[in-house]
Design a protein around this motif. Structure first.
Motif, PDB file in Angstrom:
ATOM      1  N   ALA A   1      13.539 -12.920  32.919  1.00  0.00           N
ATOM      2  CA  ALA A   1      12.515 -12.057  32.328  1.00  0.00           C
ATOM      3  C   ALA A   1      11.379 -11.744  33.292  1.00  0.00           C
ATOM      4  CB  ALA A   1      11.950 -12.701  31.061  1.00  0.00           C
ATOM      5  N   PHE A   2      11.163 -12.621  34.269  1.00  0.00           N
ATOM      6  CA  PHE A   2      10.053 -12.426  35.198  1.00  0.00           C
ATOM      7  C   PHE A   2      10.530 -12.071  36.608  1.00  0.00           C
ATOM      8  CE2 PHE A   2       8.496 -15.313  31.890  1.00  0.00           C
ATOM      9  CZ  PHE A   2       7.418 -14.578  31.434  1.00  0.00           C
ATOM     10  N   ASP A   3      11.782 -11.686  36.754  1.00  0.00           N
ATOM     11  CA  ASP A   3      12.320 -11.346  38.075  1.00  0.00           C
ATOM     12  C   ASP A   3      11.588 -10.164  38.716  1.00  0.00           C
ATOM     13  OD1 ASP A   3      14.095 -13.397  37.927  1.00  0.00           O
ATOM     14  OD2 ASP A   3      15.863 -12.146  37.544  1.00  0.00           O
ATOM     15  N   PHE A   4      11.035  -9.279  37.901  1.00  0.00           N
ATOM     16  CA  PHE A   4      10.336  -8.118  38.439  1.00  0.00           C
ATOM     17  C   PHE A   4       9.125  -8.530  39.279  1.00  0.00           C
ATOM     18  CE2 PHE A   4       8.044  -9.070  34.597  1.00  0.00           C
ATOM     19  CZ  PHE A   4       6.732  -8.753  34.889  1.00  0.00           C
ATOM     20  N   LEU A   5       8.597  -9.711  39.047  1.00  0.00           N
ATOM     21  CA  LEU A   5       7.423 -10.160  39.793  1.00  0.00           C
ATOM     22  C   LEU A   5       7.734 -10.420  41.263  1.00  0.00           C
ATOM     23  CD1 LEU A   5       5.837 -12.561  37.163  1.00  0.00           C
ATOM     24  CD2 LEU A   5       5.027 -10.305  37.844  1.00  0.00           C
TER      25      LEU A   5
ATOM     26  N   GLU B   1      11.682 -27.890  29.800  1.00  0.00           N
ATOM     27  CA  GLU B   1      12.825 -27.058  29.416  1.00  0.00           C
ATOM     28  C   GLU B   1      12.408 -25.601  29.228  1.00  0.00           C
ATOM     29  OE1 GLU B   1      15.670 -30.152  26.995  1.00  0.00           O
ATOM     30  OE2 GLU B   1      13.838 -29.457  26.014  1.00  0.00           O
ATOM     31  N   LEU B   2      11.245 -25.381  28.629  1.00  0.00           N
ATOM     32  CA  LEU B   2      10.753 -24.019  28.456  1.00  0.00           C
ATOM     33  C   LEU B   2      10.439 -23.362  29.796  1.00  0.00           C
ATOM     34  CD1 LEU B   2       8.426 -24.390  25.349  1.00  0.00           C
ATOM     35  CD2 LEU B   2      10.610 -23.194  25.475  1.00  0.00           C
ATOM     36  N   ALA B   3       9.850 -24.121  30.714  1.00  0.00           N
ATOM     37  CA  ALA B   3       9.545 -23.584  32.034  1.00  0.00           C
ATOM     38  C   ALA B   3      10.828 -23.219  32.776  1.00  0.00           C
ATOM     39  CB  ALA B   3       8.730 -24.592  32.838  1.00  0.00           C
ATOM     40  N   HIS B   4      11.836 -24.084  32.664  1.00  0.00           N
ATOM     41  CA  HIS B   4      13.116 -23.803  33.320  1.00  0.00           C
ATOM     42  C   HIS B   4      13.767 -22.559  32.723  1.00  0.00           C
ATOM     43  CE1 HIS B   4      16.880 -24.442  35.370  1.00  0.00           C
ATOM     44  NE2 HIS B   4      17.506 -24.380  34.211  1.00  0.00           N
ATOM     45  N   LEU B   5      13.702 -22.426  31.420  1.00  0.00           N
ATOM     46  CA  LEU B   5      14.255 -21.247  30.756  1.00  0.00           C
ATOM     47  C   LEU B   5      13.547 -19.977  31.219  1.00  0.00           C
ATOM     48  CD1 LEU B   5      16.143 -20.051  28.616  1.00  0.00           C
ATOM     49  CD2 LEU B   5      14.357 -20.493  26.937  1.00  0.00           C
ATOM     50  N   ALA B   6      12.223 -20.030  31.295  1.00  0.00           N
ATOM     51  CA  ALA B   6      11.460 -18.866  31.746  1.00  0.00           C
ATOM     52  C   ALA B   6      11.791 -18.522  33.193  1.00  0.00           C
ATOM     53  CB  ALA B   6       9.967 -19.123  31.597  1.00  0.00           C
TER      54      ALA B   6
END
Length: 68
Positions: A49-53, A39-44
């Motif tokens: 928050a990491f779309d810039f990557l 669930e935490l991985a899916h949320l991340a």
């Protein structure tokens, strides 16, 4: 919504001594499960928050460094 009831409850809770307030918090929040790793991985992943990557260059490849 019964705003008056909610306000009254808040006032009662705020008037409790610290030990009774802690007991109330324990009773209220003890059954809330922690999120799983999945669930935490899916949320991340879906939170943005990491779309810039996605726009970052691939600096490293599998050929870099030594094999482990």
């Amino acid at each position: 919504m019964n705003t008056q009831l909610v306000e009254s409850l808040v006032q009662v809770i705020l008037s409790l001594p610290p030990d009774e307030r802690s007991l109330l918090e324990e009773k209220l929040f003890s059954n809330i499960p922690y999120p799983s790793t999945l669930e935490l991985a899916h949320l991340a992943q879906s939170g943005g928050a990491f779309d810039f990557l996605h726009n970052e260059p691939d600096t490293y490849t599998l050929d870099d460094g030594e094999a482990i």
